[in-house]
Design an enzyme around this catalytic site. Structure first.
Site, short mmCIF file in Angstrom:
data_model
loop_
_atom_site.label_atom_id
_atom_site.label_comp_id
_atom_site.label_asym_id
_atom_site.label_seq_id
_atom_site.Cartn_x
_atom_site.Cartn_y
_atom_site.Cartn_z
N ASP A 218 0.84 -1.19 0.00
CA ASP A 218 0.00 0.00 0.00
C ASP A 218 0.88 1.25 0.00
OD1 ASP A 218 -2.24 1.57 0.12
OD2 ASP A 218 -2.53 1.35 2.28
N GLU A 219 0.34 2.37 -0.48
CA GLU A 219 1.05 3.66 -0.52
C GLU A 219 2.43 3.52 -1.16
OE1 GLU A 219 -0.60 6.16 0.15
OE2 GLU A 219 -1.94 5.88 1.86
N ARG B 177 -9.23 16.42 0.86
CA ARG B 177 -9.72 16.02 2.20
C ARG B 177 -11.18 16.44 2.38
NH1 ARG B 177 -7.07 12.28 2.21
NH2 ARG B 177 -6.47 13.03 0.16
#
Length: 670
Positions: free
Chosen positions: A226-227, A627
């Site tokens: 992930d990431e 966000r």
């Protein structure tokens, strides 16, 4: 396929395709809010339930312990829904926890026992400090933390002690080249490793031992990371080695959200993935489930200005939502007033405070917002950081000032007696306090009486350890240069009324060399220096108002602010979220305020001469915008107050990259 039906009901076509592609290398570009965690967890469950893969053959790697824990729980929940027995579990953890596990299982390779210790940053710095002292290197000039930083950076780049001089050059780097080999030798002698070794030594071992590499390649036949845009060299190499045999590697990430280059991350790892493996399947998750159309359009319009990115475009089937509010404030105080007024209005509309976030580029920007929130009784919490007046460097400076004004302030004296380091430990401080109590005076009174020779009775009675006396004298010498003190029997008075707040801070910094003390060359040190500059800006406002009387009023006002912080709650458990843009990664809020949208702040001035740095600043802006779920506010100030007066500000170039037709513009003048 019946087992997998509950999985696919929750997935869009691209997510479903990513879950089903289990053999061969897979690259998933997962845009902000596109459900990447759902894909990873369902893919693990699909491998186990439909592909009959042994869970022990699956390894999933992420960056934080929290993310790994959430992933484990979600996989367990999905498998339970599918009726799969919970007898075996896949291995899910952070890079470093996986590295530690493999290293412990093969500790003999490095002549260590499985119970080896892991040094934290303080342990490492203490060992480096000893090594510097052995070489008669002044640790006030060469910070152990600076050496630790270069050693850690070298390990992240897979650079050995022998290779270090070929890659790094400079004064501190040359000293690091001398310390690094002995540092590793001492770690080994103590059956210990540091944090960087957990991957550095593991990759070194996998590189050198085909037998050990084969064992883990056969064990972890399916690898998910992930990431991936946040991986550095050693993490990249770790993943490449483990997956090289079966090629069943799936990496998930978004180069548009690569914001950690300063930490060693390299977005080229995800951008060049197709060059590292043959027949790579590429899937783009571009549907955003988080934000309104206007928010997504703003984010896409900004990030598309970057040249170094893989072509993709976030979209949503949600409605347009509210327009993006762009507000031009007179200065940072008026900007804070506007933000708090808008939050108060949202609160009147029954919006929960925990649904609101205030984001900023650098830590020091929080100060003026915090004070305005306190004045209005709005509770807040700082995510991933400390409140401005709770930050170590701010508390240190304020403790110096409080002691100068009041020599009886033992709490402040105890905090700063050994800051910067004067080799006065807790035991020494305790013994000094004991003597002061016996003489019925404060420690500050006692020390000043001894060293300025203003009270012969104290001097006659005190039998200090000579070494301790010399250490304490350094402190009092600094303070006596700072401001003259005089003593009458049993009473101390420091004439601080003639000192203005800004002069007082400048003199503390000068006499104690505090900036040199904290400046170890790291990004963290830069933030600390920015916080101190902001404290000076606050002090200058008091100087402008009160002149030479400003120091006492300055300290009094801060004490009142600190008291307000302690009782800053409305009892509901709801708090406004405040954080840097870096800390906001992975979070989401209904209402987002991005403040300080100005050239020099966002983008930061350090990026002006570096194209790569400027593109990372744009990615940081993109992360902040995405966000927001429902409403985004972007604010900037015409001018900002500094010690030299007001400086004119230029609106951020990123504001000009957002289409005007999705924005509403307001100014303090209107």
């Amino acid at each position: 396929m019946s087992n997998s039906l509950p999985i696919f009901v929750r997935l869009n076509p691209q997510q479903k395709e990513a879950v089903e592609h289990t053999d061969g290398p897979l690259l998933i570009f997962a845009g902000a809010g596109s459900g990447k965690t759902r894909v990873i967890t369902n893919r693990i469950a699909y491998l186990i339930s439909d592909k009959n893969t042994n869970p022990e053959n699956i390894l999933a790697v992420t960056f934080t312990k929290k993310a790994a824990g959430e992933m484990q729980e979600r996989v367990r929940s999905i498998l339970k829904d599918l009726g799969v027995p919970d007898t075996k579990q896949p291995t899910i953890g952070t890079f470093h926890s996986i590295g530690a596990m493999i290293l412990r299982q093969n500790s003999k390779y490095f002549d260590m026992t499985p119970s080896f210790s892991i040094y934290d940053s303080n342990d490492s710095e203490n060992l480096i400090k000893d090594l510097l002292k052995e070489r008669n290197i002044d640790i006030k000039e060469i910070k152990p933390r600076s050496i630790a930083y270069f050693i850690s950076a070298a390990k992240n780049e897979l650079i050995s002690p022998e290779q270090f001089p070929m890659h790094y050059g400079g004064f501190i780097e040359d000293i690091t080249a001398e310390i690094y080999p002995e540092y590793q030798k001492q770690l080994k002698a103590q059956n210990s490793v540091d944090f960087g070794d957990l991957l550095y030594l593991t990759v070194k071992m996998l590189n050198e031992s085909k037998e050990i590499l084969d064992r883990y390649q056969n064990k972890y036949r399916y690898l998910m990371i992930d990431e991936y845009q946040d991986t550095n060299t050693v993490q990249y190499k770790f993943a490449k080695l483990l997956s090289d045999k079966y090629k069943n590697i799936c990496v998930v990430g978004d180069d548009d959200q690569g914001i950690y280059a300063w930490r060693g991350a390299d977005i080229k790892n995800i951008q060049s993935f197709e060059k590292d493996f043959d027949n790579v399947k590429v899937i783009k998750l571009e549907q955003n489930y988080r934000s309104t159309k206007n928010v997504i359009e703003a984010a896409v319009s900004v990030i598309q200005q970057n040249n170094s990115r893989v072509d993709k475009e976030l979209w949503t089937d949600k409605g347009s939502g509210e327009e993006i509010t762009v507000y031009q404030a007179r200065d940072q105080e008026e900007e804070a007033e506007y933000v708090v007024d808008e939050i108060s209005e949202l609160r009147r509309k029954d919006v929960g405070l925990s649904d609101i976030a205030i984001l900023y580029r650098t830590n020091y920007q929080s100060r003026v917002i915090e004070e305005e929130l306190l004045r209005n009784g709005l509770p807040y919490k700082l995510v991933g950081g400390f409140r401005f007046y709770d930050r170590q460097e701010i508390k240190d400076i304020l403790s110096y000032l409080r002691f100068v004004v009041n020599l009886k302030d033992e709490l402040s004296l105890t905090r700063i007696l050994n800051v910067p380091t004067r080799k006065i430990g807790p035991k020494s401080v305790a013994s000094m306090h004991k003597i002061a109590r016996e003489l019925n005076c404060s420690l500050g009174e006692l020390l000043v009486a001894i060293f300025l020779n203003t009270n012969p009775e104290y001097v006659d009675k005190v039998q200090f350890n000579k070494n301790l006396l010399n250490k304490s004298k350094q402190y009092i010498d600094e303070m006596s240069k700072f401001k003259s003190a005089y003593i009458t029997f049993g009473n101390i008075y420091v004439d601080a009324k003639g000192e203005d707040a800004l002069e007082a801070i400048e003199r503390v910094l000068s006499q104690t060399r505090y900036i040199e003390y904290i400046d170890d060359g790291t990004e963290q040190a830069q933030y600390k220096k920015e916080n101190i500059e902001e404290l000076k800006n606050v002090a200058s406002t008091y100087v402008n108002k009160y002149g030479k009387k400003s120091l006492e009023l300055f300290l009094q006002e801060i004490a009142l602010i600190e008291e307000e912080q302690d009782k800053n709650t409305d009892g509901s458990g709801q708090n406004i979220n405040m954080m840097t843009l870096h800390s906001s990664k992975g979070l989401e809020f209904k209402y987002v305020f991005m403040i300080g949208m100005e050239e020099g702040l966002l983008p930061h001035s350090r990026s002006f001469t570096d194209e790569d740095g400027l593109e990372e600043e744009r990615r940081l802006c993109y992360v902040g915008i995405t966000r927001a779920k429902e409403k985004l506010y972007l604010t900037f100030a015409e001018r900002r107050q500094t010690r030299e007066g007001y400086s004119d500000q230029i609106p951020s170039r990123f504001l000009g990259e957002i289409p005007q037709d999705i924005c509403e513009y307001y100014s303090w003048q209107s």
